[in-house]
Write a protein that holds these residues in place. Structure first.
Motif, PDB file in Angstrom:
ATOM      1  N   CYS A   1       1.026  10.803  -4.691  1.00 32.88           N
ATOM      2  CA  CYS A   1       1.021   9.490  -5.345  1.00 32.88           C
ATOM      3  C   CYS A   1       0.380   9.553  -6.727  1.00 32.88           C
ATOM      4  CB  CYS A   1       0.302   8.457  -4.474  1.00 32.88           C
ATOM      5  SG  CYS A   1      -1.337   8.973  -3.935  1.00 32.88           S
ATOM      6  N   GLU A   2      -0.800  10.174  -6.772  1.00 32.62           N
ATOM      7  CA  GLU A   2      -1.513  10.267  -8.043  1.00 32.62           C
ATOM      8  C   GLU A   2      -0.697  11.072  -9.058  1.00 32.62           C
ATOM      9  OE1 GLU A   2      -4.872  12.954  -8.313  1.00 32.62           O
ATOM     10  OE2 GLU A   2      -6.082  11.388  -9.254  1.00 32.62           O
ATOM     11  N   ALA A   3      -0.059  12.142  -8.557  1.00 34.21           N
ATOM     12  CA  ALA A   3       0.709  13.010  -9.447  1.00 34.21           C
ATOM     13  C   ALA A   3       1.885  12.267 -10.069  1.00 34.21           C
ATOM     14  CB  ALA A   3       1.210  14.231  -8.686  1.00 34.21           C
ATOM     15  N   GLU A   4       2.482  11.331  -9.336  1.00 35.06           N
ATOM     16  CA  GLU A   4       3.679  10.660  -9.832  1.00 35.06           C
ATOM     17  C   GLU A   4       3.411   9.290 -10.456  1.00 35.06           C
ATOM     18  OE1 GLU A   4       6.106  12.275 -10.285  1.00 35.06           O
ATOM     19  OE2 GLU A   4       6.404  13.781  -8.725  1.00 35.06           O
ATOM     20  N   CYS A   5       2.184   8.814 -10.375  1.00 37.42           N
ATOM     21  CA  CYS A   5       1.893   7.462 -10.877  1.00 37.42           C
ATOM     22  C   CYS A   5       2.071   7.390 -12.388  1.00 37.42           C
ATOM     23  CB  CYS A   5       0.467   7.049 -10.516  1.00 37.42           C
ATOM     24  SG  CYS A   5       0.021   5.472 -11.259  1.00 37.42           S
ATOM     25  N   PRO A   6       2.924   6.495 -12.886  1.00 35.39           N
ATOM     26  CA  PRO A   6       3.125   6.420 -14.326  1.00 35.39           C
ATOM     27  C   PRO A   6       1.904   5.875 -15.060  1.00 35.39           C
ATOM     28  CG  PRO A   6       4.318   4.643 -13.246  1.00 35.39           C
ATOM     29  CD  PRO A   6       3.776   5.527 -12.157  1.00 35.39           C
ATOM     30  N   LYS A   7       0.981   5.267 -14.347  1.00 34.44           N
ATOM     31  CA  LYS A   7      -0.219   4.729 -14.994  1.00 34.44           C
ATOM     32  C   LYS A   7      -1.454   5.565 -14.654  1.00 34.44           C
ATOM     33  CE  LYS A   7       2.107   1.944 -17.101  1.00 34.44           C
ATOM     34  NZ  LYS A   7       2.208   1.900 -18.571  1.00 34.44           N
ATOM     35  N   GLU A   8      -1.222   6.707 -14.030  1.00 32.74           N
ATOM     36  CA  GLU A   8      -2.308   7.648 -13.721  1.00 32.74           C
ATOM     37  C   GLU A   8      -3.471   7.001 -12.971  1.00 32.74           C
ATOM     38  OE1 GLU A   8      -2.588   9.219 -17.728  1.00 32.74           O
ATOM     39  OE2 GLU A   8      -1.136  10.783 -17.237  1.00 32.74           O
ATOM     40  N   ILE A   9      -3.119   6.194 -11.981  1.00 28.50           N
ATOM     41  CA  ILE A   9      -4.144   5.598 -11.114  1.00 28.50           C
ATOM     42  C   ILE A   9      -4.732   6.725 -10.263  1.00 28.50           C
ATOM     43  CG2 ILE A   9      -4.570   3.915  -9.251  1.00 28.50           C
ATOM     44  CD1 ILE A   9      -3.685   2.517 -11.799  1.00 28.50           C
ATOM     45  N   SER A  10      -6.060   6.739 -10.168  1.00 27.66           N
ATOM     46  CA  SER A  10      -6.748   7.888  -9.569  1.00 27.66           C
ATOM     47  C   SER A  10      -6.868   7.792  -8.047  1.00 27.66           C
ATOM     48  CB  SER A  10      -8.136   7.984 -10.191  1.00 27.66           C
ATOM     49  OG  SER A  10      -8.955   8.798  -9.408  1.00 27.66           O
ATOM     50  N   LEU A  11      -6.843   8.980  -7.401  1.00 26.70           N
ATOM     51  CA  LEU A  11      -7.078   9.063  -5.951  1.00 26.70           C
ATOM     52  C   LEU A  11      -8.453   8.537  -5.555  1.00 26.70           C
ATOM     53  CD1 LEU A  11      -5.825  12.550  -4.651  1.00 26.70           C
ATOM     54  CD2 LEU A  11      -4.959  10.314  -4.017  1.00 26.70           C
ATOM     55  N   GLU A  12      -9.385   8.570  -6.523  1.00 23.83           N
ATOM     56  CA  GLU A  12     -10.728   8.022  -6.269  1.00 23.83           C
ATOM     57  C   GLU A  12     -10.665   6.625  -5.657  1.00 23.83           C
ATOM     58  OE1 GLU A  12     -13.390   7.679  -9.608  1.00 23.83           O
ATOM     59  OE2 GLU A  12     -12.894   9.752 -10.167  1.00 23.83           O
ATOM     60  N   ASN A  13      -9.627   5.886  -6.049  1.00 27.21           N
ATOM     61  CA  ASN A  13      -9.510   4.519  -5.522  1.00 27.21           C
ATOM     62  C   ASN A  13      -9.326   4.522  -4.010  1.00 27.21           C
ATOM     63  OD1 ASN A  13      -9.652   2.879  -7.987  1.00 27.21           O
ATOM     64  ND2 ASN A  13      -7.807   4.028  -8.535  1.00 27.21           N
ATOM     65  N   ILE A  14      -8.601   5.513  -3.512  1.00 30.81           N
ATOM     66  CA  ILE A  14      -8.389   5.603  -2.065  1.00 30.81           C
ATOM     67  C   ILE A  14      -9.724   5.925  -1.391  1.00 30.81           C
ATOM     68  CG2 ILE A  14      -7.188   6.854  -0.222  1.00 30.81           C
ATOM     69  CD1 ILE A  14      -4.800   7.119  -1.989  1.00 30.81           C
ATOM     70  N   ALA A  15     -10.466   6.833  -2.007  1.00 30.57           N
ATOM     71  CA  ALA A  15     -11.779   7.162  -1.454  1.00 30.57           C
ATOM     72  C   ALA A  15     -12.674   5.919  -1.428  1.00 30.57           C
ATOM     73  CB  ALA A  15     -12.430   8.260  -2.293  1.00 30.57           C
ATOM     74  N   ARG A  16     -12.624   5.157  -2.526  1.00 34.33           N
ATOM     75  CA  ARG A  16     -13.465   3.953  -2.601  1.00 34.33           C
ATOM     76  C   ARG A  16     -13.035   2.935  -1.545  1.00 34.33           C
ATOM     77  NH1 ARG A  16     -12.783   2.855  -7.683  1.00 34.33           N
ATOM     78  NH2 ARG A  16     -14.479   4.118  -8.495  1.00 34.33           N
ATOM     79  N   MET A  17     -11.721   2.826  -1.344  1.00 35.78           N
ATOM     80  CA  MET A  17     -11.248   1.867  -0.339  1.00 35.78           C
ATOM     81  C   MET A  17     -11.686   2.308   1.067  1.00 35.78           C
ATOM     82  SD  MET A  17      -7.558   0.162   0.375  1.00 35.78           S
ATOM     83  CE  MET A  17      -6.590   1.445   1.101  1.00 35.78           C
ATOM     84  N   ASN A  18     -11.588   3.582   1.341  1.00 35.64           N
ATOM     85  CA  ASN A  18     -12.013   4.064   2.661  1.00 35.64           C
ATOM     86  C   ASN A  18     -13.483   3.734   2.905  1.00 35.64           C
ATOM     87  OD1 ASN A  18      -9.524   5.025   3.352  1.00 35.64           O
ATOM     88  ND2 ASN A  18      -9.894   7.092   2.550  1.00 35.64           N
ATOM     89  N   ARG A  19     -14.283   3.901   1.867  1.00 40.13           N
ATOM     90  CA  ARG A  19     -15.701   3.581   1.957  1.00 40.13           C
ATOM     91  C   ARG A  19     -15.895   2.087   2.253  1.00 40.13           C
ATOM     92  NH1 ARG A  19     -21.036   4.543  -0.432  1.00 40.13           N
ATOM     93  NH2 ARG A  19     -21.151   2.444  -1.270  1.00 40.13           N
ATOM     94  N   GLU A  20     -15.138   1.279   1.511  1.00 46.28           N
ATOM     95  CA  GLU A  20     -15.236  -0.171   1.722  1.00 46.28           C
ATOM     96  C   GLU A  20     -14.817  -0.521   3.154  1.00 46.28           C
ATOM     97  OE1 GLU A  20     -16.058  -2.781  -0.418  1.00 46.28           O
ATOM     98  OE2 GLU A  20     -16.787  -1.246  -1.818  1.00 46.28           O
ATOM     99  N   TYR A  21     -13.831   0.202   3.659  1.00 46.73           N
ATOM    100  CA  TYR A  21     -13.285  -0.081   4.989  1.00 46.73           C
ATOM    101  C   TYR A  21     -14.282   0.288   6.070  1.00 46.73           C
ATOM    102  CZ  TYR A  21      -9.668  -0.309   8.646  1.00 46.73           C
ATOM    103  OH  TYR A  21      -8.926  -0.633   9.744  1.00 46.73           O
ATOM    104  N   LEU A  22     -14.957   1.419   5.887  1.00 42.05           N
ATOM    105  CA  LEU A  22     -15.843   1.941   6.938  1.00 42.05           C
ATOM    106  C   LEU A  22     -17.213   1.284   6.956  1.00 42.05           C
ATOM    107  CD1 LEU A  22     -14.945   5.724   6.689  1.00 42.05           C
ATOM    108  CD2 LEU A  22     -14.428   4.173   8.577  1.00 42.05           C
ATOM    109  N   TYR A  23     -17.762   0.961   5.744  1.00 39.18           N
ATOM    110  CA  TYR A  23     -19.153   0.517   5.735  1.00 39.18           C
ATOM    111  C   TYR A  23     -19.290  -0.981   5.515  1.00 39.18           C
ATOM    112  CZ  TYR A  23     -19.883   5.484   5.515  1.00 39.18           C
ATOM    113  OH  TYR A  23     -19.862   6.812   5.794  1.00 39.18           O
TER     114      TYR A  23
END
Lengths: 123, 662, 119
Positions: C97-119
């Motif tokens: 996803c990150e590799a193909e995103c035309p706006k270069e949205i970072s995978l970090e966002n997924i990590a941040r969401m997982n954190r928000e989801y778990l804690y």
């Protein structure tokens, strides 16, 4: 009307609607200029198809400046084509060479059913 | 001059500063129980449409939203780059509501309505508060406060921004507010739907006919009121900075059903766009006005100079805006900057292959920023390369996405070479005539945002379109619609088998059949391009009597040809982009004629309307306030016939004067 | 989006914008996440047809800003639930996803969401 010197072969996904089966059709894009955007190349192809009494290729597009997010196309196996960090509408023909064959498909995903040709249902 | 009796602007009595506050507190209300049975249709989902729909749904009205794209988030407001104005005076540079009001009236060349513009300035601050509360990520200073930049036509910094994607962030804010209401069932969303006509019953607008663009099926929708938030009609010129789908159809259909069209000839030509590169061009791309903060505009002093820009020494460059307008320099309003660029190019000083371009150069400010950075970083005696490298980082943070966009399109690197730019059609100040409540001359039919004629007079200032769209949607219509709907609480929803709906649908069906059955020889684009060329040549940046008369005759011929020879492939009962375009272009052709008629009627120059016969010795626009201080509101009276009604513009708070930026 | 990609605030009566101070780095990070254009390339590129990058960009934008913090927990729970219900696949961290995103949205966002989801 000729715009430039590039001639390309396109293999484009054609599908009448979401219920019918699709297939690849081959088109010739002639007299393409390297300064054209990818979608402008499609405009040229469609204009000649209309003039020949054939059905043009349906594709989604609107702003043509990389911000509306509508120009969903798989080009040579990659979403938005070969270049990083841009949308299909920002891809210019100078990224291709005269004589290239380009394969164009709609978004490949069961989550996004095809409405017609390259147009898919995202929302 | 007295205003036409058919035009009652309903401007509240009282002092200018108190009009809106007092009106807002006394306007009729609808109680919450009644709101639930009142239905409002919103056509278009840009800033005006999305903000209006969200706000009205929050208040309790039943709302239906239509957009032709696959999602409301695609509306063309998303492409606005530079920013949004608000009279916050966060920079402590002397800004105030009055100053924003004054700048807007003057910027519009004294052709806008005082009361509306003052209201706009009053609510501008609330817009920023609202957007921040929604989570819009505006640019900020290191101290955490909001950042501002300059735009044309003002000497204060009042423009709020989110890099070069302000429109996107504001639209996503309004879209999220709208989606929240969709999630709660208060808004029904109809994407890939296009409005084909309005439905009138007993003189009031009671709904619309829409086409489902996927199935081609026509649908009838009832509403106690209908809001047209469908944007501008710049695509009448074929080439413009508008999205490919932006069109005039909704407001044109309303016009033909009785809504007067205000100032159709007022078009904004934006000075800084990427020049046309060939006849394949399908649209033009804007380079934000914010670039004029840091870019200097110039042409060579020598005609036909073919040297590379970097090889032309400083003293052989003509910074013509700084020369002609020392007080505002590169930040003159758009109409002034565009005409000046055209003047230089017409005189043979243009640059690039086509010679129809001027330079927008960032070298001087890159160097200045580099020096500041070097000082901040305690670098002593940095080299020129070091300074430029540091400067580029600053420029990149401010305008990175715009520079990337330029490079994609032209293949040239604007960090190394100056940009080549030329004016292009960008915005239309004209639109449906509306009163203070934003209601058109058809009862129950409203127009918001760029679709109305309301706030920008003959020229809009940069960063004011976003402000107006959101002002209309968030802060004006939620109040003013009560004035009408409070009288409608006894009107039950009208069943759509009512004969007015049946008849309107049949008319639309007939037109579709007609278009499909012409089976001519030429594509829709062929006609659109021809119309665009007529309009750009004769009703564009410069106009004259002879040219306009010629254009009107040509457009009439073009219309006849279109209806005889257009070819619409495919079927009507499927997704058919060519059929969509055919409808839109047919309406653009009719509109083009009215624009030329309006431009011909206005024997003066003002703002974006420049009649070559009326200019000062220095080539500035020459107004005629005695005869033309009015809004031209055109009434449709059958095929190619339009009657002019005038709304007199009274300036009670601003002294009307010659507009000077020198 | 209708499942929580917003801040629950009605029109009118918002406090003065400069009453909320936001560190520049947070504002910039929120903006970078908010630059998503919703084109669908991330889903199309993913072998699982996961919409994690798209959803996480919105969750991240609002989680990074004080205005969005109040509803952060519910937002992430609802949006993930909605994503699952709509039949999008799971994320297996391939990064396509990150590799193909035309706006270069970072995978970090997924990590941040997982954190928000778990804690």
């Amino acid at each position: 009307m000729s715009h430039g010197n590039m001639n390309l072969t396109l293999k484009v996904w054609k599908q009448k609607n979401k219920n019918e089966r699709g297939r690849f059709e081959t088109y010739q894009a002639k007299g393409i200029s390297p300064d054209m955007s990818f979608l402008e190349m499609f405009d040229v192809v469609n204009e000649s198809l209309i003039n020949e009494g054939k059905e043009p290729i349906a594709f989604d597009h609107d702003c043509r400046e990389g911000i509306c997010g509508m120009c969903s196309m798989y080009i040579n196996g990659r979403p938005h084509g070969p270049k990083e960090g841009i949308t299909t509408c920002q891809l210019h023909m100078r990224s291709f060479k005269d004589g290239d064959t380009i394969v164009v498909e709609p978004w490949r995903s069961a989550a996004f059913p095809v409405i017609k040709d390259l147009v898919v249902d995202i929302f | 001059m007295a205003s036409s009796p058919k035009l009652n602007a309903k401007i509240p009595e009282g002092a200018l500063e108190n009009k809106w506050t007092k009106y807002r507190s006394t306007v009729h209300l609808v109680n919450p129980a009644n709101k639930r049975s009142l239905e409002v249709i919103v056509v278009g989902s840009g800033l005006a449409g999305a903000s209006a729909a969200a706000s009205l749904a929050e208040m309790g009205y039943k709302v239906k939203v239509l957009c032709f794209q696959d999602s409301p988030r695609r509306a063309h407001s998303i492409a606005a780059q530079g920013g949004i104005n608000a009279a916050k005076n966060y920079q402590n540079d002397g800004d105030s509501i009055y100053r924003l009001f004054y700048d807007t009236i003057k910027g519009g060349d004294y052709r806008a309505r005082e009361a509306n513009v003052h209201r706009l300035a009053e609510v501008s601050g609330n817009i920023i508060d609202q957007c921040v509360a929604q989570g819009v990520p505006f640019a900020r200073e290191y101290g955490g406060t909001l950042s501002n930049r300059s735009f044309g036509g003002t000497q204060v910094q009042r423009t709020f921004y989110a890099a070069g994607q302000t429109g996107q962030q504001l639209l996503l804010g309004a879209y999220s507010a709208l989606q929240r209401q969709v999630g709660m069932g208060a808004v029904q969303l109809l994407a890939r739907h296009e409005m084909m006509d309005i439905v009138k019953i007993d003189g009031k607008c009671r709904g619309i006919i829409a086409r489902d663009l996927v199935t081609g099926k026509l649908e009838r929708h009832f509403g106690h009121a209908v809001l047209l938030c469908t944007g501008g009609y710049g695509n009448v010129f074929y080439l413009s900075t508008n999205a490919m789908g932006s069109n005039v159809t909704a407001i044109w259909k309303a016009h033909k059903k009785g809504a007067f069209f205000g100032n159709p000839c007022y078009t904004q030509i934006h000075p800084t766009c990427i020049p046309v590169s060939g006849d394949h061009q399908s649209k033009l791309t804007l380079m934000s006005e914010s670039l004029r903060n840091d870019g200097r505009i110039w042409v060579p002093k020598k005609q036909g100079d073919t040297r590379k820009p970097t090889e032309i020494p400083e003293d052989e460059r003509d910074y013509y805006l700084e020369r002609r307008y020392p007080a505002f320099g590169n930040l003159v309003p758009r109409d002034v900057a565009s005409r000046a660029a055209k003047e230089r190019c017409d005189a043979g000083y243009g640059v690039g292959a086509s010679k129809m371009a001027v330079y927008l150069d960032f070298a001087a400010n890159t160097e200045r920023y580099g020096k500041i950075q070097a000082t901040k970083l305690n670098l002593h005696n940095p080299s020129k390369e070091e300074i430029m490298r540091l400067g580029k980082e600053v420029v990149k943070e401010k305008y990175g996405n715009l520079f990337d966009m330029y490079k994609q399109i032209t293949g040239e690197d604007p960090y190394e070479l100056p940009m080549r730019i030329y004016p292009a059609v960008h915005y239309t100040m004209g639109g449906l005539w509306v009163d203070y409540n934003l209601m058109t001359t058809v009862e129950g039919l409203y127009a918001l945002g760029e679709a109305n004629f309301s706030d920008h007079g003959a020229n809009r200032l940069g960063a004011s379109a976003l402000m107006q769209g959101l002002a209309d949607g968030y802060f004006v219509i939620p109040y003013t619609i009560g004035e009408y709907l409070s009288e409608e609480i006894r009107t039950k929803a009208i069943p759509t088998d009512n004969e007015a709906f049946v008849k309107a649908e049949a008319e639309v069906q007939e037109r579709i059949s007609k278009l499909m059955n012409i089976k001519g020889t030429k594509s829709v684009d062929y006609f659109h391009k021809r119309l665009g060329k007529i309009m750009w040549d004769k009703c564009g940046m410069a106009r004259n009597k002879e040219g306009l008369n010629w254009a009107i005759a040509e457009i009439r011929k073009l219309k006849e040809e279109f209806w005889k020879d257009v070819r619409v492939p495919g079927e009507a009962n499927e997704l058919n982009p060519e059929l969509e375009k055919a409808h839109r272009v047919a309406d653009f052709i009719e509109l083009g004629e009215l624009m030329c008629i309006d431009a011909l009627d206005r024997n003066e120059s003002c703002g974006g309307h420049f009649r070559e016969e009326y200019q000062t010795e220095e080539g500035e626009a020459l107004r005629d306030d005695e005869k033309y201080a009015y809004v031209a509101a055109w009434e449709y009276s059958g095929e190619g016939n339009f009657n002019l009604h005038k709304e007199e513009l009274k300036y009670e708070n601003i002294k009307i004067a010659a507009r000077s930026y020198k | 989006m209708a499942a929580g990609g917003f801040v629950s605030v009605n029109t009118g009566n918002a406090k003065d914008a400069n009453n909320i101070l936001i560190p520049k780095d947070d504002a910039d990070a929120a903006f970078n996440a908010a630059a998503c254009i919703g084109c669908g390339a991330c889903v199309a590129a993913c072998k699982n047809a996961s919409a994690m990058l798209f959803v996480s960009a919105k969750v991240s934008q609002l989680a990074l800003l004080p205005q969005g913090k109040i509803e952060a927990k519910n937002r992430v729970l609802n949006m993930v639930k909605q994503m699952d219900e709509e039949g999008f696949g799971n994320c297996t961290n391939t990064g396509a996803c990150e590799a193909e995103c035309p706006k270069e949205i970072s995978l970090e966002n997924i990590a941040r969401m997982n954190r928000e989801y778990l804690y």
